[in-house]
Design an enzyme around this catalytic site. Structure first.
Site, PDB file in Angstrom:
ATOM      1  N   ARG A  75       0.834  -1.209   0.000  1.00 34.50           N
ATOM      2  CA  ARG A  75       0.000   0.000   0.000  1.00 34.50           C
ATOM      3  C   ARG A  75       0.861   1.248   0.000  1.00 34.50           C
ATOM      4  NH1 ARG A  75      -4.292   0.510  -2.118  1.00 34.50           N
ATOM      5  NH2 ARG A  75      -5.320  -1.152  -0.934  1.00 34.50           N
ATOM      6  N   ARG A 101       2.320  -6.103 -10.334  1.00 38.22           N
ATOM      7  CA  ARG A 101       2.748  -5.579  -9.024  1.00 38.22           C
ATOM      8  C   ARG A 101       2.870  -6.663  -7.954  1.00 38.22           C
ATOM      9  NH1 ARG A 101      -2.489  -2.344  -6.464  1.00 38.22           N
ATOM     10  NH2 ARG A 101      -4.089  -3.854  -7.098  1.00 38.22           N
ATOM     11  N   HIS A 171       0.965   3.954 -10.550  1.00 39.41           N
ATOM     12  CA  HIS A 171      -0.148   4.336  -9.662  1.00 39.41           C
ATOM     13  C   HIS A 171       0.425   4.982  -8.390  1.00 39.41           C
ATOM     14  CE1 HIS A 171      -3.474   3.724  -6.856  1.00 39.41           C
ATOM     15  NE2 HIS A 171      -4.206   3.122  -7.733  1.00 39.41           N
ATOM     16  N   ASP A 215     -12.283   9.858  -7.369  1.00 40.42           N
ATOM     17  CA  ASP A 215     -11.681   8.772  -8.156  1.00 40.42           C
ATOM     18  C   ASP A 215     -12.005   9.068  -9.615  1.00 40.42           C
ATOM     19  OD1 ASP A 215     -11.758   5.105  -7.835  1.00 40.42           O
ATOM     20  OD2 ASP A 215     -10.614   6.461  -9.148  1.00 40.42           O
ATOM     21  N   GLU A 275      -1.861   9.558 -10.867  1.00 43.09           N
ATOM     22  CA  GLU A 275      -1.350   8.367 -11.543  1.00 43.09           C
ATOM     23  C   GLU A 275      -1.215   8.618 -13.045  1.00 43.09           C
ATOM     24  OE1 GLU A 275      -4.223   5.323 -10.463  1.00 43.09           O
ATOM     25  OE2 GLU A 275      -4.555   6.411  -8.578  1.00 43.09           O
TER      26      GLU A 275
HETATM   27  O1  TA6 Z   1      -6.496   4.362  -9.158  1.00 43.23           O
HETATM   28  C1  TA6 Z   1      -7.594   4.479  -8.292  1.00 43.23           C
HETATM   29  C2  TA6 Z   1      -8.096   3.076  -7.982  1.00 43.23           C
HETATM   30  O2  TA6 Z   1      -8.489   2.411  -9.162  1.00 43.23           O
HETATM   31  C3  TA6 Z   1      -9.230   3.190  -6.970  1.00 43.23           C
HETATM   32  O3  TA6 Z   1     -10.478   2.874  -7.554  1.00 43.23           O
HETATM   33  C4  TA6 Z   1      -8.813   2.200  -5.870  1.00 43.23           C
HETATM   34  O4  TA6 Z   1      -9.304   0.902  -6.168  1.00 43.23           O
HETATM   35  C5  TA6 Z   1      -7.301   2.301  -5.974  1.00 43.23           C
HETATM   36  O5  TA6 Z   1      -7.053   2.289  -7.375  1.00 43.23           O
HETATM   37  C6  TA6 Z   1      -6.512   1.270  -5.190  1.00 43.23           C
HETATM   38  O6  TA6 Z   1      -6.628   0.013  -5.776  1.00 43.23           O
HETATM   39  P1  TA6 Z   1      -5.891  -1.229  -5.036  1.00 43.23           P
HETATM   40  O7  TA6 Z   1      -6.188  -2.407  -5.906  1.00 43.23           O
HETATM   41  O8  TA6 Z   1      -4.432  -0.899  -4.972  1.00 43.23           O
HETATM   42  O9  TA6 Z   1      -6.496  -1.278  -3.661  1.00 43.23           O
END
Ligand code: TA6
Length: 303
Positions: A75, A101, A171, A215, A275
């Site tokens: 995270r 990832r 991201h 988002d 991102e």
């Molecule tokens: O980039 C934004 C997003 O698509 C959100 O919708 C949220 O799901 C975030 O990515 C985090 O995704 P993850 O799979 O890392 O928890």
């Protein structure tokens, strides 16, 4: 898979780049040079931290709940989303944001840049598991150059005989003073898919500020973005090429609580994602024998 010791022998740079085995068993590259420090987990080629010399607070955010575990995403940092972004178009059982990832990557090259930055290149290691989800002959490399700026190049090479289409993203989670006090500039006039409460197409008016879950997938934009942070007295510049989508995301409190790894109770207030992406209308066709590279460069300007 190489051990940390083998990697230090082959790719280590005395006083700049070393590899260590984390308690989880995953290997982490530690970079420290005259311009910056950074760390990167080999699994996922996941850059976790970056702090340039002109900043007392790291520029990249890593959750204090972030855990390193085989096959699990970390995270924070700069997750590599590939070969799709978001949910898979047809396979609900495939991992969100692709598999890149959470699988092993190998080190292929390291070196010093002329200006003193440190360079490291990694390659995704294909396997039966990845081929089951992505049956194409291809090479995926990530090159990171760590210095006063942070440059990342995600290169997809189609080594097969048929074209394929990818979605992708770096991201990246950025460290900010407080989500309620920052603005993101650069996307005024851009259309975006608002993913909060459905998926409506809207147009951005002015700078982006935050007062709830946000988002948004901005489309058809190669614009540089700037995160204006008066509290930390800096502007973070997010420049890119090879990317026509930009995602701006904060989970806000309810979603952050549900996620449970955002550094409770208020870690989510100290991050924002900007991102650099290719998604939805902007997915990329990589012709047989061709190469596509998504490049970002981050810079923290003191104000
Ligand atoms: O980039 C934004 C997003 O698509 C959100 O919708 C949220 O799901 C975030 O990515 C985090 O995704 P993850 O799979 O890392 O928890």
């Amino acid at each position: 898979m190489n051990t940390a010791q083998q990697l230090n022998t082959q790719f280590g740079i005395a006083g700049q780049l070393s590899f260590r085995e984390d308690a989880s068993g995953l290997i982490v590259a530690e970079i420290s040079n005259a311009q910056a420090t950074a760390s990167l987990c080999l699994q996922g080629a996941h850059l976790m931290t970056w702090k340039p010399g002109n900043q007392s607070v790291p520029v990249i955010w890593l959750s204090r709940d972030a855990k390193l575990a085989a096959g699990k995403s970390i995270r924070g940092g700069a997750p590599v989303c590939w070969p799709w972004f978001g949910a898979h178009a047809s396979e609900s059982g495939f991992p969100g944001h692709g598999f890149a990832r959470t699988v092993p990557w190998q080190v292929v090259e390291s070196g010093n840049e002329p200006g003193g930055a440190t360079r490291l290149t990694l390659r995704l290691v294909a396997s039966e598991k990845t081929r089951a989800q992505w049956p194409h002959d291809c090479t995926l490399n990530l090159t990171v150059v760590v210095g006063e700026t942070l440059r990342m190049e995600l290169a997809t090479e189609n080594t097969g005989v048929t074209d394929f289409v990818i979605g992708e993203a770096l991201h990246t989670y950025f460290r900010i003073g407080d989500i309620g006090a920052v603005r993101v500039r650069g996307l005024a006039g851009c259309d975006y898919w608002d993913k909060v409460g459905g998926s409506a197409l809207k147009t951005q008016a002015g700078a982006i500020s935050f007062s709830g879950e946000t988002d948004r997938v901005y489309i058809n934009t190669a614009a540089e973005c700037v995160i204006e942070d008066d509290q930390l007295k800096r502007r973070i510049h997010v420049a890119k090429s090879g990317s026509l989508s930009t995602v701006v995301w904060t989970p806000w409190v309810e979603k952050a609580d549900k996620m449970g790894d955002m550094g409770q109770p208020d870690g989510w207030r100290e991050m924002v994602c900007v991102e650099s992406v290719n998604a939805i209308e902007n997915v990329v066709k990589v012709a047989a024998g061709a190469r596509h590279t998504l490049i970002v460069e981050y810079r923290a300007e003191v104000i």
